[in-house]
Design a protein around this motif. Structure first.
Motif, PDB file in Angstrom:
ATOM      1  N   ASP A  57       0.805  -1.238   0.000  1.00  0.00           N
ATOM      2  CA  ASP A  57       0.000   0.000   0.000  1.00  0.00           C
ATOM      3  C   ASP A  57       0.833   1.281   0.000  1.00  0.00           C
ATOM      4  OD1 ASP A  57      -2.348  -1.515   0.004  1.00  0.00           O
ATOM      5  OD2 ASP A  57      -2.330  -1.644   2.208  1.00  0.00           O
ATOM      6  N   PHE A  58       1.938   1.271  -0.726  1.00  0.00           N
ATOM      7  CA  PHE A  58       2.737   2.479  -0.912  1.00  0.00           C
ATOM      8  C   PHE A  58       2.800   2.803  -2.394  1.00  0.00           C
ATOM      9  CE2 PHE A  58       4.463   0.749   3.070  1.00  0.00           C
ATOM     10  CZ  PHE A  58       4.240   1.839   3.886  1.00  0.00           C
ATOM     11  N   LYS A  59       2.804   4.083  -2.703  1.00  0.00           N
ATOM     12  CA  LYS A  59       2.826   4.522  -4.095  1.00  0.00           C
ATOM     13  C   LYS A  59       4.227   4.984  -4.459  1.00  0.00           C
ATOM     14  CE  LYS A  59       0.484   7.210  -7.509  1.00  0.00           C
ATOM     15  NZ  LYS A  59       1.052   6.471  -8.578  1.00  0.00           N
ATOM     16  N   PHE A  60       4.723   4.476  -5.580  1.00  0.00           N
ATOM     17  CA  PHE A  60       6.024   4.909  -6.092  1.00  0.00           C
ATOM     18  C   PHE A  60       5.792   6.091  -7.015  1.00  0.00           C
ATOM     19  CE2 PHE A  60       9.627   4.796  -8.981  1.00  0.00           C
ATOM     20  CZ  PHE A  60      10.673   4.682  -8.082  1.00  0.00           C
ATOM     21  N   PHE A 117       8.949   6.104   8.698  1.00  0.00           N
ATOM     22  CA  PHE A 117       8.977   4.973   9.626  1.00  0.00           C
ATOM     23  C   PHE A 117       8.009   5.295  10.749  1.00  0.00           C
ATOM     24  CE2 PHE A 117      10.849   2.972  13.453  1.00  0.00           C
ATOM     25  CZ  PHE A 117      10.672   1.656  13.074  1.00  0.00           C
ATOM     26  N   GLU A 118       7.041   4.443  10.957  1.00  0.00           N
ATOM     27  CA  GLU A 118       6.018   4.706  11.965  1.00  0.00           C
ATOM     28  C   GLU A 118       5.900   3.517  12.909  1.00  0.00           C
ATOM     29  OE1 GLU A 118       2.546   5.132   9.625  1.00  0.00           O
ATOM     30  OE2 GLU A 118       3.291   6.897   8.583  1.00  0.00           O
ATOM     31  N   PHE A 119       5.541   3.799  14.143  1.00  0.00           N
ATOM     32  CA  PHE A 119       5.221   2.741  15.088  1.00  0.00           C
ATOM     33  C   PHE A 119       3.719   2.521  15.057  1.00  0.00           C
ATOM     34  CE2 PHE A 119       9.166   4.355  16.883  1.00  0.00           C
ATOM     35  CZ  PHE A 119       9.854   3.183  17.056  1.00  0.00           C
ATOM     36  N   LEU A 131      10.680   0.195   6.106  1.00  0.00           N
ATOM     37  CA  LEU A 131      10.725  -1.230   6.425  1.00  0.00           C
ATOM     38  C   LEU A 131      10.463  -2.099   5.207  1.00  0.00           C
ATOM     39  CD1 LEU A 131       9.033  -1.275   9.896  1.00  0.00           C
ATOM     40  CD2 LEU A 131      11.379  -1.853   9.353  1.00  0.00           C
ATOM     41  N   VAL A 132       9.749  -1.572   4.230  1.00  0.00           N
ATOM     42  CA  VAL A 132       9.518  -2.324   2.996  1.00  0.00           C
ATOM     43  C   VAL A 132      10.797  -2.324   2.161  1.00  0.00           C
ATOM     44  CG1 VAL A 132       8.193  -2.399   0.849  1.00  0.00           C
ATOM     45  CG2 VAL A 132       7.055  -1.840   3.003  1.00  0.00           C
ATOM     46  N   MET A 133      11.450  -1.176   2.063  1.00  0.00           N
ATOM     47  CA  MET A 133      12.653  -1.047   1.250  1.00  0.00           C
ATOM     48  C   MET A 133      13.899  -1.608   1.949  1.00  0.00           C
ATOM     49  SD  MET A 133      11.761   0.269  -1.629  1.00  0.00           S
ATOM     50  CE  MET A 133      13.348   0.681  -2.294  1.00  0.00           C
ATOM     51  N   PHE A 134      13.962  -1.482   3.268  1.00  0.00           N
ATOM     52  CA  PHE A 134      15.140  -1.899   4.042  1.00  0.00           C
ATOM     53  C   PHE A 134      14.689  -2.697   5.261  1.00  0.00           C
ATOM     54  CE2 PHE A 134      15.965   2.150   2.023  1.00  0.00           C
ATOM     55  CZ  PHE A 134      17.129   1.904   1.338  1.00  0.00           C
ATOM     56  N   PRO A 135      14.403  -3.986   5.089  1.00  0.00           N
ATOM     57  CA  PRO A 135      13.954  -4.800   6.236  1.00  0.00           C
ATOM     58  C   PRO A 135      14.995  -4.812   7.354  1.00  0.00           C
ATOM     59  CG  PRO A 135      13.666  -5.973   4.166  1.00  0.00           C
ATOM     60  CD  PRO A 135      14.445  -4.734   3.854  1.00  0.00           C
TER      61      PRO A 135
END
Length: 157
Positions: A57-60, A117-119, A131-135
């Motif tokens: 659910d992220f838009k590039f 980055f969100e909690f 977190l999607v790009m850099f686990p």
């Protein structure tokens, strides 16, 4: 080979790792320059990244591409400075340790500070494009090396 102690082995392995990171960061840096032509064959890898972002659910878009270019440029600088720290530690200079751990930690934290980055309220789940790009798991090797070098810190002058 008699004088090739644990510190020098760590330096050699770390240098190989940073060369690997440098090459991949440089590749990603240039990948996000030509993101508008998504149908070309060379951007199949970029299409995979975009699909992964869509699934989460992220838009590039152009803004994200510019953020990622800047982030990978910054990581290239961190790679070079951490390699300088490794080189200094190879020659047993204590200043190398400071260079190394600062830029290793910065290398790990930069995506989470630079990108979103969100909690989330339900622990242990974190969200955000970083977190999607850099686990987190992929970045743990950098922190492991910081701990390994910490065990050899007594050898530095």
């Amino acid at each position: 080979m008699k004088n090739f102690d644990a510190l020098k082995w760590l330096c050699l392995l770390s240098l190989i790792g940073f060369i690997y990171c440098f090459v991949f960061d440089l590749g990603y840096f240039f990948l996000f320059f030509d993101f508008l032509d998504l149908n070309s064959e060379k951007n199949n890898f970029l299409n995979l990244i975009i699909e992964n972002l869509d699934e989460n659910d992220f838009k590039f878009d152009e803004y994200l591409a510019s953020q990622l270019r800047s982030l990978y440029g910054l990581r290239i600088v961190f790679d070079i400075l951490a390699m300088a720290g490794v080189t200094l530690m190879y020659f047993k200079v204590k200043l190398g340790w400071t260079f190394y751990w600062i830029f290793q930690v910065a290398y790990v934290l930069a995506p989470y500070i630079f990108l979103n980055f969100e909690f989330q309220a339900s622990w242990p789940y974190f969200t955000g494009i970083a977190l999607v790009m850099f686990p987190l798991f992929n970045n743990m090797i950098h922190l492991v090396y910081v701990l390994l070098f910490m065990s050899q810190r007594a050898q530095l002058k």
